[in-house]
Design an enzyme around this catalytic site. Structure first.
Site, PDB file in Angstrom:
ATOM      1  N   ARG A 365       0.821  -1.209   0.000  1.00  0.00           N
ATOM      2  CA  ARG A 365       0.000   0.000   0.000  1.00  0.00           C
ATOM      3  C   ARG A 365       0.857   1.261   0.000  1.00  0.00           C
ATOM      4  O   ARG A 365       0.411   2.319  -0.429  1.00  0.00           O
ATOM      5  CB  ARG A 365      -0.912  -0.005   1.216  1.00  0.00           C
ATOM      6  CG  ARG A 365      -0.134  -0.084   2.502  1.00  0.00           C
ATOM      7  CD  ARG A 365      -0.988  -0.433   3.689  1.00  0.00           C
ATOM      8  NE  ARG A 365      -0.140  -0.691   4.833  1.00  0.00           N
ATOM      9  CZ  ARG A 365      -0.581  -0.979   6.035  1.00  0.00           C
ATOM     10  NH1 ARG A 365      -1.871  -1.068   6.255  1.00  0.00           N
ATOM     11  NH2 ARG A 365       0.234  -1.199   7.012  1.00  0.00           N
ATOM     12  N   ASN A 482      -3.677   0.962  10.343  1.00  0.00           N
ATOM     13  CA  ASN A 482      -2.911   1.143  11.577  1.00  0.00           C
ATOM     14  C   ASN A 482      -2.291  -0.193  11.980  1.00  0.00           C
ATOM     15  O   ASN A 482      -2.923  -1.023  12.625  1.00  0.00           O
ATOM     16  CB  ASN A 482      -3.820   1.682  12.679  1.00  0.00           C
ATOM     17  CG  ASN A 482      -3.052   2.104  13.913  1.00  0.00           C
ATOM     18  OD1 ASN A 482      -1.943   1.636  14.166  1.00  0.00           O
ATOM     19  ND2 ASN A 482      -3.646   2.992  14.692  1.00  0.00           N
ATOM     20  N   ASP A 483      -1.022  -0.403  11.585  1.00  0.00           N
ATOM     21  CA  ASP A 483      -0.339  -1.669  11.868  1.00  0.00           C
ATOM     22  C   ASP A 483      -0.306  -2.001  13.359  1.00  0.00           C
ATOM     23  O   ASP A 483      -0.223  -3.166  13.744  1.00  0.00           O
ATOM     24  CB  ASP A 483       1.109  -1.619  11.351  1.00  0.00           C
ATOM     25  CG  ASP A 483       1.185  -1.551   9.841  1.00  0.00           C
ATOM     26  OD1 ASP A 483       0.129  -1.470   9.195  1.00  0.00           O
ATOM     27  OD2 ASP A 483       2.300  -1.567   9.298  1.00  0.00           O
ATOM     28  N   GLY A 484      -0.329  -0.962  14.174  1.00  0.00           N
ATOM     29  CA  GLY A 484      -0.212  -1.175  15.611  1.00  0.00           C
ATOM     30  C   GLY A 484      -1.431  -1.833  16.234  1.00  0.00           C
ATOM     31  O   GLY A 484      -1.359  -2.301  17.373  1.00  0.00           O
TER      32      GLY A 484
END
Length: 795
Positions: A365, A482-484
């Site tokens: 992405r 949001n990878d977190g």
């Protein structure tokens, strides 16, 4: 004539045209770097002379060695200048010797960095750049004798070879595979490595050689050379005071039994008032089709270096100069016209690494979004990126989260938004170019077979359709944008309301694309999902004053007023507005919550309040210190989207505030608090709970650069493409008298002059194109290769 100095502080300033940032004090709060790339060969160089070089990517094919130390900046390709008679020595950049200087400046420019200084009566100029069309970097050094006597000087280089995978923590192992030799016919060194970390054709590890030959050459006949770190530095020496500077000549140790480094030493005699130039090159030639000696001989001379530097300016002009804005906001002008394009292209798309991150490839992405920076100047580069990413898709529609650019490969994860960026960016490309032929381009799948780009996008959307909860909300999977949020939905039960909004935005455009192609069955299916998404997101996602971020696998709300920490997230509010799932009343309320809780001094926070307790059911975002990065800091990428959302609800002044607070030159008034370079965007800025509130971090390698450019041009200035033509819809501060904007669009050039003598935020009274009044605010699509003058009167 005195040079204009914009946004000047104690460390530096922008030149009047904004194309250089001049650093006058090398002891900046953090390293202030430049990332220079031609799309193949790249280097990073800091204001002290630190940095490293790579080809392809910095993780799999590092040319010169470095190990990350974000405090000391201790690695570089160094150049020593020594007075042969007095034995005094210093360096052409401040490091490694850190000598006292009469003056010092570094000019970071577009595709180059120049180090100017004066020490011991010798004025030096070191110009560092990458040849636009060759895997070669040039270090051009000019010395001028401004002392009262003749000077005999020697100039000596030093750096360590990496050659392959990085970092090479097990140096004792890696060094034994490197072989160097001195070659008279290039005035320099050739270096090979008999090991690359890839397996061979039978899968045997440590069984192939590095596919390149590196070289280091100089334009003058060296008086000595060395290829051994031990003999150059000395076992108990240091780069600031190496053993080599205590010896008349270098040790000339090369071969396979040393710790490989590169050093060439030339001697120059300068009469009083005389100057001389010497050129060093470093490069890496692919053995199968490039000759290292040819490359070295072609570029390692003064005339060739000067021609190559002229080519650098021409090369970058095609990406930088096809668009220019002039507004009352100098920070916006400098960043939009120059640095955001350069950062996005040279670092994010081409170099793929920077000071704070070494990347070995593309994020699915990430570089798709970044490629939007080419749409105005070189849309064919965006097309190339779209096709490249489509090839990283499986037949089922899901994709690699990221992949290596050398030999491929990467993780097939359960991230819920990766695959959807393909149709999103395709839609942006189509609006800019109206090139619908891309839909019929045939591209391979990773697991076999080929299909059109249209089919690739369709499969991505259909894959997303299979990832819905019983309530009709998209599932989170391993995480969304949001990878977190890495623990919310691993069991495919937790929901992401943001993914729902993102998908809604994509379907809004893709339904018409499907109908245009006659794919009515899929268009109807998309319309059903589209309508149900709006209903379900509002039914289950609205929390009374704002939208939820997610629910966990156990059904707990995330981003709710019921939560003590992380009770409001930015993305679901702004994308509810961007996508249009929120009606006018809810859009207003959601953005009022953004203004109340998230819009702070240095931009829009990603969430509030920050997590202070670890939550195993949410993810590693809760393990960050409160106020850092995604945990209650300003995550610049998402903060740019808040600008977009504010314009959509008619809050032009708030949009401009949200923009100004994240526009880097505006942080120049407190460089010790901000710490980062004022000429590129940071990935994040510390939030209110950090004791270093306002400190920037992770500069250069961040997708926020392209988005900051896009929200300035498309949503504040309001000049954006539609299928019918360029739409003019400014959303500007009332105090502005107007602005001008020159940009290319489908082969024609539009010279747009916006008059805001009425001092309104929005509204267009009249538009004239080439002197003729038009009926609406969409400029004609000329496609004629000519210039067209546009006068816009707001009111």
């Amino acid at each position: 004539m005195t040079e204009a100095r914009k946004f000047k502080n104690k460390y530096g300033y922008f030149t009047d045209d904004g194309r250089e940032y001049v650093i006058t004090e090398p002891k900046t709060p953090k390293p202030w770097a430049n990332i220079i790339s031609n799309g193949d060969y790249s280097l990073m160089i800091s204001q002290t002379g630190g940095g490293y070089s790579w080809r392809g990517n910095a993780g799999q094919n590092r040319i010169t060695r470095s190990m990350q130390d974000i405090i000391k900046d201790p690695w570089g390709k160094y150049v020593y200048i020594r007075d042969v008679e007095t034995k005094e020595f210093w360096s052409a950049a401040w490091k490694p010797v850190m000598a006292d200087y009469e003056y010092y400046e570094v000019r970071h420019g577009i595709g180059y960095s120049i180090f100017n200084q004066k020490i011991n009566g010798i004025k030096s100029k070191m110009k560092v750049f990458v040849v636009p069309d060759a895997p070669v970097e040039i270090i051009e050094i000019t010395l001028a004798n401004e002392s009262e006597r003749k000077r005999i000087l020697d100039v000596t280089t030093f750096f360590e070879w990496g050659l392959g995978f990085a970092p090479d923590e097990h140096r004792e192992f890696h060094k034994i595979f490197i072989d160097s030799k001195y070659e008279d016919d290039i005035n320099g060194l050739l270096v090979d490595k008999y090991l690359w970390g890839f397996p061979d054709e039978k899968g045997r590890n440590n069984n192939i050689s590095w596919e390149y030959t590196a070289f280091h050459a100089v334009s003058e006949r060296p008086k000595s050379y060395d290829g051994d770190k031990e003999s150059f530095i000395g076992i108990y020496g240091h780069e600031s005071c190496p053993r080599a500077m205590k010896e008349d000549k270098l040790a000339q140790r090369v071969g396979r039994f040393v710790d490989a480094s590169g050093s060439l030493q030339v001697e120059l005699e300068l009469k009083k008032g005389e100057s001389k130039t010497v050129v060093f090159t470093i490069g890496a030639a692919m053995k199968s089709y490039e000759d290292p000696k040819e490359l070295a001989n072609k570029y390692t001379n003064v005339e060739a270096a000067q021609k190559a530097f002229e080519d650098v300016h021409k090369f970058w002009s095609q990406f930088i100069d096809t668009e220019e804005i002039k507004t009352p906001d100098e920070a916006m002008n400098i960043m939009t016209n120059v640095w955001l394009k350069y950062q996005s292209i040279s670092c994010r798309l081409w170099g793929k690494s920077a000071y704070y991150q070494t990347s070995a490839g593309y994020g699915y992405r990430d570089q798709l979004q970044d490629s939007q920076i080419f749409l105005i100047s070189k849309p064919e580069y965006t097309k190339k990126q779209i096709l490249m990413h489509a090839e990283q898709q499986f037949n089922e529609g899901d994709v690699l989260h990221w992949w290596f650019t050398i030999r491929g490969g990467g993780p097939r994860t359960k991230c819920s938004d990766d695959l959807l960026w393909l149709p999103f960016i395709l839609e942006a490309y189509l609006k800019e170019t109206k090139d619908f032929t891309i839909l019929d381009e045939r591209v391979s799948f990773l697991d076999g077979g080929r299909a059109t780009v249209y089919e690739h996008c369709k499969r991505a959307i259909e894959r997303a359709f299979h990832r819905f909860s019983p309530r009709g909300i998209p599932l989170m999977g391993d995480h969304d944008w949001n990878d977190g949020l890495s623990a919310i939905g691993n069991d495919w039960k937790g929901e992401s309301f943001w993914v729902g909004e993102f998908l809604y935005e994509i379907l809004k455009e893709f339904i018409s694309i499907a109908r245009e192609r006659g794919d009515y069955q899929f268009a109807d299916k998309c319309k059903i999902v589209y309508e149900s998404l709006k209903e379900n997101l509002n039914k289950y996602g609205w929390d009374g004053e704002w939208y939820l971020q997610a629910t966990t696998d156990h059904g707990l709300k995330v981003g709710s007023k019921e939560n003590e920490e992380g009770k409001i997230f930015l993305n679901p509010q702004i994308w509810a507005v961007i996508s249009g799932i929120a009606d006018k009343d809810r859009a207003k309320k959601a953005m009022e919550a953004v203004t109340k809780y998230l819009l702070k001094d240095y931009g829009t926070l990603l969430l509030y309040p920050a997590y202070t307790k670890v939550r195993n059911d949410i993810g590693y975002i809760t393990r960050y210190a409160p106020g850092l990065r995604e945990n209650g800091g300003v995550y610049t990428h998402a903060a740019t989207w808040s600008v977009w959302a504010y314009t959509l609800i008619g809050e032009s002044e708030l949009a401009y505030e949200a923009y100004k607070r994240i526009c880097p030159p505006n942080r120049s008034d407190n460089p010790d608090g901000y710490m980062c370079e004022p000429y590129v965007t940071p990935g994040n800025t510390d939030g209110p709970l950090s004791p270093y509130y306002g400190r920037g971090g992770w500069t250069w390698y961040t997708g926020s650069s392209q988005w900051l450019h896009r929200v300035a041009t498309h949503w504040i200035l309001g000049v954006r493409p539609t299928y019918e033509g360029l739409l003019i819809d400014p959303s500007i501060p009332k105090e502005w008298d107007g602005f001008t904007y020159r940009r290319q669009f489908r082969g024609a050039t539009y010279l747009i002059n916006v008059n805001n003598s009425a001092h309104v935020n929005r509204g267009i009274k009249e538009i004239y194109v080439d002197g003729k009044l038009i009926e609406n605010n969409v400029l004609p699509d000329f496609k004629d290769g000519k210039e067209h003058r546009v006068k816009v009167l707001m009111g």
